[in-house]
Design a protein around this motif. Structure first.
Motif, PDB file in Angstrom:
ATOM      1  N   ASN A  97       0.833  -1.211   0.000  1.00 17.87           N
ATOM      2  CA  ASN A  97       0.000   0.000   0.000  1.00 17.87           C
ATOM      3  C   ASN A  97       0.863   1.254   0.000  1.00 17.87           C
ATOM      4  OD1 ASN A  97      -2.321  -1.504   0.018  1.00 17.87           O
ATOM      5  ND2 ASN A  97      -2.524  -1.506   2.249  1.00 17.87           N
ATOM      6  N   LYS A  98       1.961   1.233   0.753  1.00 14.86           N
ATOM      7  CA  LYS A  98       2.847   2.381   0.774  1.00 14.86           C
ATOM      8  C   LYS A  98       3.470   2.632  -0.593  1.00 14.86           C
ATOM      9  CE  LYS A  98       4.106   2.239   5.683  1.00 14.86           C
ATOM     10  NZ  LYS A  98       5.210   2.064   6.644  1.00 14.86           N
ATOM     11  N   TYR A 134       2.965   6.000  -2.733  1.00 15.22           N
ATOM     12  CA  TYR A 134       4.088   6.802  -3.220  1.00 15.22           C
ATOM     13  C   TYR A 134       4.024   6.989  -4.736  1.00 15.22           C
ATOM     14  CZ  TYR A 134       6.131   6.113   1.419  1.00 15.22           C
ATOM     15  OH  TYR A 134       6.366   6.108   2.758  1.00 15.22           O
ATOM     16  N   PHE A 135       3.621   5.898  -5.433  1.00 15.34           N
ATOM     17  CA  PHE A 135       3.524   5.979  -6.892  1.00 15.34           C
ATOM     18  C   PHE A 135       2.444   6.970  -7.327  1.00 15.34           C
ATOM     19  CE2 PHE A 135       4.021   4.613 -11.158  1.00 15.34           C
ATOM     20  CZ  PHE A 135       2.745   4.562 -11.706  1.00 15.34           C
ATOM     21  N   LEU A 140       0.837  12.231  -9.515  1.00 13.42           N
ATOM     22  CA  LEU A 140       0.120  13.492  -9.399  1.00 13.42           C
ATOM     23  C   LEU A 140       1.075  14.676  -9.420  1.00 13.42           C
ATOM     24  CD1 LEU A 140      -2.563  12.565  -6.705  1.00 13.42           C
ATOM     25  CD2 LEU A 140      -2.891  12.836  -9.159  1.00 13.42           C
ATOM     26  N   GLY A 141       2.238  14.507  -8.793  1.00 18.51           N
ATOM     27  CA  GLY A 141       3.232  15.576  -8.815  1.00 18.51           C
ATOM     28  C   GLY A 141       3.715  15.880 -10.224  1.00 18.51           C
ATOM     29  N   VAL A 142       3.978  14.831 -10.997  1.00 15.74           N
ATOM     30  CA  VAL A 142       4.419  15.024 -12.380  1.00 15.74           C
ATOM     31  C   VAL A 142       3.340  15.718 -13.199  1.00 15.74           C
ATOM     32  CG1 VAL A 142       5.078  13.835 -14.499  1.00 15.74           C
ATOM     33  CG2 VAL A 142       6.051  13.109 -12.326  1.00 15.74           C
ATOM     34  N   LEU A 143       2.088  15.278 -13.032  1.00 18.88           N
ATOM     35  CA  LEU A 143       0.983  15.902 -13.773  1.00 18.88           C
ATOM     36  C   LEU A 143       0.815  17.367 -13.388  1.00 18.88           C
ATOM     37  CD1 LEU A 143      -1.687  13.035 -13.676  1.00 18.88           C
ATOM     38  CD2 LEU A 143      -0.247  13.720 -15.598  1.00 18.88           C
ATOM     39  N   LEU A 144       0.974  17.669 -12.090  1.00 15.75           N
ATOM     40  CA  LEU A 144       0.853  19.049 -11.646  1.00 15.75           C
ATOM     41  C   LEU A 144       1.944  19.925 -12.259  1.00 15.75           C
ATOM     42  CD1 LEU A 144      -0.502  21.162  -9.866  1.00 15.75           C
ATOM     43  CD2 LEU A 144       0.961  20.426  -7.981  1.00 15.75           C
TER      44      LEU A 144
END
Length: 233
Positions: free
Chosen positions: A32-33, A37-38, A43-47
């Motif tokens: 789950n971790k 993290y993935f 989401l960070g890359v998309l942002l």
């Protein structure tokens, strides 16, 4: 001895079961971790990509037009309708103006002045307006055309504003094109020209197809006029 052996086997089995029960939650937690993290990384890359795209669009909209670099105002050629509108709204009374109805003549492309309207500080002859005061003038011509039997072939209509029988301004319009052709067609053409005129300059207008001038339905819509804007000094 058998009972002792059975006890040892049973104890080993219970210990193995306890180990498996403890290991499964730890493995699930680790999985789950990793997924979390993935997802966060994605989401960070998309942002970052979205922000970069927005910045590029903003830069493109705010970037200077190459044609505008080095000048404070856009380059403009000729007079526009807005220019004439502002001019007419601010025209001072200079005492020289003419507004004459025109009509077609026999065997001539030059239109005739057939009815006196306004003729101040100028002379309105049969086919010409004669300037009596030097200055900068706005020359205007408004013609209404009628095509009773619009053919399938286009017709080129040319209007020429003449100063002393010399073409000073002309327009060419193609009418009655096949895609817009109707059985009966009316067209209105307006020509404006701002120029300096001297005393005794003669203003006239020609129409290459005078037979299409609408002298019947809207005769008062065919006019030639001049308006003095300034003395030109």
């Amino acid at each position: 001895a058998q009972e002792q052996t059975l006890s040892q086997v049973k104890g080993s089995h219970e210990s193995a079961m306890n180990v498996n029960e403890d290991t499964v939650p730890r493995r699930l937690g680790a999985t789950n971790k990793v997924c979390l993290y993935f997802i966060i990384a994605t989401l960070g890359v998309l942002l970052v990509f979205a922000l970069a795209t927005i910045m590029v669009l903003v830069v493109q909209r705010t970037a200077a037009d190459p044609a505008m670099e080095g000048i404070k105002k856009p380059i403009r050629t000729g007079n526009t309708f807005e220019d004439y509108l502002r001019l007419l709204q601010s025209v001072p009374a200079k005492g020289a103006a003419a507004y004459m109805r025109v009509s077609s003549t026999v065997n001539s492309s030059k239109l005739s002045l057939v009815e006196k309207g306004i003729c101040e500080a100028s002379q309105c002859q049969s086919q010409e307006l004669v300037i009596r005061e030097q200055g900068i003038y706005l020359i205007f011509c408004h013609l209404n055309l009628h095509f009773p039997n619009c053919s399938k072939s286009p017709i080129d209509i040319r209007i020429e504003l003449l100063v002393n029988d010399r073409v000073d301004r002309q327009t060419l319009s193609t009418l009655c094109a096949s895609e817009t052709c109707q059985d009966k067609t009316f067209k209105t053409l307006l020509q404006l020209h701002l120029t300096h005129l001297d005393v005794e300059d003669r203003i006239s207008v020609t129409l290459n197809h005078p037979e299409f001038l609408n002298d019947v339905s809207l005769p008062n819509e065919n006019v030639l006029g001049v308006l003095r804007y300034s003395d030109g000094m």
